[in-house]
Design a protein around this motif. Structure first.
Motif, PDB file in Angstrom:
ATOM      1  N   LYS A 114      73.793  40.840  -3.304  1.00 35.84           N
ATOM      2  CA  LYS A 114      73.390  42.217  -3.025  1.00 35.84           C
ATOM      3  C   LYS A 114      74.615  43.068  -2.719  1.00 35.84           C
ATOM      4  O   LYS A 114      75.383  42.779  -1.817  1.00 35.84           O
ATOM      5  N   GLY A 115      74.810  44.125  -3.505  1.00 36.64           N
ATOM      6  CA  GLY A 115      75.919  45.051  -3.265  1.00 36.64           C
ATOM      7  C   GLY A 115      77.288  44.487  -3.567  1.00 36.64           C
ATOM      8  O   GLY A 115      78.301  45.064  -3.148  1.00 36.64           O
TER       9      GLY A 115
ATOM     10  N   ARG B  17      79.204  44.265  -0.456  1.00 38.27           N
ATOM     11  CA  ARG B  17      79.621  42.904  -0.142  1.00 38.27           C
ATOM     12  C   ARG B  17      80.963  42.614  -0.760  1.00 38.27           C
ATOM     13  O   ARG B  17      81.393  41.465  -0.808  1.00 38.27           O
ATOM     14  N   ASP B  18      81.637  43.654  -1.266  1.00 35.68           N
ATOM     15  CA  ASP B  18      82.957  43.462  -1.875  1.00 35.68           C
ATOM     16  C   ASP B  18      83.920  42.907  -0.842  1.00 35.68           C
ATOM     17  O   ASP B  18      83.978  43.416   0.293  1.00 35.68           O
ATOM     18  N   PRO B  19      84.692  41.869  -1.181  1.00 35.94           N
ATOM     19  CA  PRO B  19      85.675  41.340  -0.244  1.00 35.94           C
ATOM     20  C   PRO B  19      86.630  42.408   0.263  1.00 35.94           C
ATOM     21  O   PRO B  19      87.011  42.425   1.432  1.00 35.94           O
ATOM     22  N   ALA B  20      86.981  43.362  -0.598  1.00 33.28           N
ATOM     23  CA  ALA B  20      87.925  44.398  -0.200  1.00 33.28           C
ATOM     24  C   ALA B  20      87.348  45.337   0.840  1.00 33.28           C
ATOM     25  O   ALA B  20      88.068  45.996   1.577  1.00 33.28           O
ATOM     26  N   ALA B  21      86.001  45.407   0.898  1.00 35.01           N
ATOM     27  CA  ALA B  21      85.375  46.346   1.840  1.00 35.01           C
ATOM     28  C   ALA B  21      84.842  45.635   3.073  1.00 35.01           C
ATOM     29  O   ALA B  21      84.319  46.260   3.974  1.00 35.01           O
TER      30      ALA B  21
ATOM     31  N   PRO C  54      68.959  49.006   0.445  1.00 33.01           N
ATOM     32  CA  PRO C  54      69.691  48.282   1.498  1.00 33.01           C
ATOM     33  C   PRO C  54      69.122  46.903   1.793  1.00 33.01           C
ATOM     34  O   PRO C  54      69.862  45.984   2.147  1.00 33.01           O
ATOM     35  N   THR C  55      67.814  46.729   1.637  1.00 36.82           N
ATOM     36  CA  THR C  55      67.189  45.421   1.888  1.00 36.82           C
ATOM     37  C   THR C  55      67.334  44.472   0.704  1.00 36.82           C
ATOM     38  O   THR C  55      67.025  43.286   0.821  1.00 36.82           O
ATOM     39  N   GLY C  56      67.802  44.977  -0.425  1.00 41.77           N
ATOM     40  CA  GLY C  56      67.954  44.165  -1.619  1.00 41.77           C
ATOM     41  C   GLY C  56      66.680  44.099  -2.439  1.00 41.77           C
ATOM     42  O   GLY C  56      65.589  44.466  -1.980  1.00 41.77           O
ATOM     43  N   ASP C  57      66.813  43.659  -3.664  1.00 44.18           N
ATOM     44  CA  ASP C  57      65.661  43.392  -4.534  1.00 44.18           C
ATOM     45  C   ASP C  57      64.741  42.421  -3.798  1.00 44.18           C
ATOM     46  O   ASP C  57      65.187  41.391  -3.270  1.00 44.18           O
TER      47      ASP C  57
ATOM     48  N   ILE D 149      75.049  47.277  -7.151  1.00 45.54           N
ATOM     49  CA  ILE D 149      75.447  48.307  -6.203  1.00 45.54           C
ATOM     50  C   ILE D 149      74.256  48.576  -5.287  1.00 45.54           C
ATOM     51  O   ILE D 149      73.112  48.647  -5.749  1.00 45.54           O
ATOM     52  N   CYS D 150      74.511  48.692  -4.005  1.00 49.42           N
ATOM     53  CA  CYS D 150      73.452  48.882  -3.018  1.00 49.42           C
ATOM     54  C   CYS D 150      73.467  50.340  -2.560  1.00 49.42           C
ATOM     55  O   CYS D 150      74.469  50.806  -1.985  1.00 49.42           O
TER      56      CYS D 150
END
Length: 402
Positions: A367-368, A397-401, A46-49, A75-76
């Motif tokens: 991220k994600g 971070r998908d625009p659709a979501a 969740p915090t990213g790489d 993918i996160c």
């Protein structure tokens, strides 16, 4: 190098890579595979790489995050949950190659070790990148590029004129480890193709720090621990009228060429300079003369004169000059990669990879950015995906979501 005119299928086309690693070495290994045609899914917490937070990092897109993750899908997943671990396991079992960079033992605790996964997928190529290797007194220690530069002798070799050890200014050991890991992955894939078996590839920063310095270590050993001397004389960087030039005289014939370029023909017949051993004995005199001669002309003059006489030389340049160098441009070393809102950045192509591969790759992911797409490709429907998002098992971070 593959020629610009040659059209070939990417050698790793069809291979799937699950990149669980963070930082530089593991991600760079995965990116090398991607540039050779593999599909790479990067799993981030969740915090990213952690590399996303190093230096200037708008939207988590640091130079490290961009440079070592080109073309991947992100993918996160929260691996602290059972559902998250189950997703990671499913992704791993669908992959041909898994890359991880946790400390030894962590993957076993998560049920994602090579031993666990290879029972269900015997042909799996599993790459573990660590600081110090899988066992030994340092196995549990954290380690970084700087740590290994310090302990491996690299900082001592790079000491300044006062003898103070200095770090090499780039992440040389991390990058070299990524390259060695990609090479070892290639041999593991060949073994799988010829013998039908998977492999657990184990690569450490420690062994790679040794490998890249093998020649210097042998030189010190042969010299009985004496302070390492230059490989030849002269070999160094000298101030010119408008900058600096690096000059190396590799052998006797090249030293003769250097003498002619400098207008020091009398040195050619001078017994004191007749052999490499003699030149080492008179290094101070030779280098002192060069320090007095080179400032008399601009760098371009010396590059032309030295090159005409077969002397190895190069202008000391910064990155801007390097990018604009006509030979670099002719060889298409850098390709402009569109990083969305961050604009275009110059990305060096992977040596040996077909021209244009970098430019054709998708940008390094946020991220994600591809969480929903990856889950859909796993066969989850929209209701299941939204439930995972709502529970925090995955982030997107998908625009659709959004």
């Amino acid at each position: 190098m593959i020629s610009k005119e040659t059209t070939v299928s990417a050698p790793y086309h069809g291979l799937k890579v699950l990149d669980l690693s963070q930082g530089i070495a593991g991600p760079y290994c995965a990116m090398i595979l991607q540039q050779n045609g593999a599909e790479v899914i990067k799993v981030e917490p969740p915090t990213g790489d952690w590399s996303r937070g190093i230096g200037h990092a708008p939207e988590g897109m640091s130079a490290l995050a961009i440079s070592y993750n080109l073309g991947k899908q992100s993918i996160c997943i929260d691996g602290r949950s059972e559902q998250g671990l189950a997703l990671m396991r499913t992704l791993a079992l669908q992959a041909d190659i898994v890359i991880e960079s946790f400390r030894p033992g962590v993957m076993a605790k998560l049920g994602l070790s090579y031993a666990a996964l290879s029972k269900e997928k015997p042909g799996l190529v599993y790459v573990s990148v660590s600081a110090f290797g899988p066992d030994g007194p340092y196995a549990e220690r954290p380690g970084s590029d700087s740590t290994l530069q310090a302990m491996s002798g690299m900082m001592v070799v790079n000491r300044d004129s006062h003898g103070t050890p200095r770090k090499v200014g780039i992440l040389l050991i991390d990058v070299a480890t990524g390259i060695y890991a990609a090479q070892a992955t290639g041999t593991a894939l060949y073994r799988r193709a010829t013998q039908g078996t998977g492999t657990h590839v184990e690569i450490s920063l420690l062994e790679c720090a040794a490998a890249v310095q093998g020649g210097a270590i042998v030189d010190e050993t042969l010299g009985g621990g004496r302070v390492a001397q230059p490989l030849s004389v002269p070999a160094g960087t000298f101030a010119t009228q408008d900058g600096h030039v690096n000059v190396t005289s590799l052998h006797d014939r090249m030293f003769v060429g250097l003498c002619k370029a400098l207008g020091k023909d009398e040195w050619i017949a001078d017994a004191r300079f007749a052999s490499a051993a003699e030149r080492f004995s008179h290094a101070a005199e030779i280098n002192g003369a060069l320090e007095a001669i080179f400032p008399g002309q601009p760098t371009a003059y010396w590059l032309d004169a030295l090159s005409k006489h077969g002397v190895v030389c190069g202008k000391v340049a910064g990155y801007a000059d390097f990018l604009a160098d006509p030979q670099v441009m002719q060889q298409a070393i850098f390709q402009q990669s569109d990083q969305g809102g961050l604009g275009h950045v110059p990305m060096p192509r992977i040596p040996g990879v077909a021209h244009g591969a970098t430019a054709r790759s998708s940008p390094s992911p946020r991220k994600g950015e591809h969480t929903c797409r990856v889950l859909a490709e796993l066969g989850l429907d929209e209701t299941e995906i939204q439930a995972l998002l709502a529970s925090g098992v995955v982030l997107s971070r998908d625009p659709a979501a959004a």
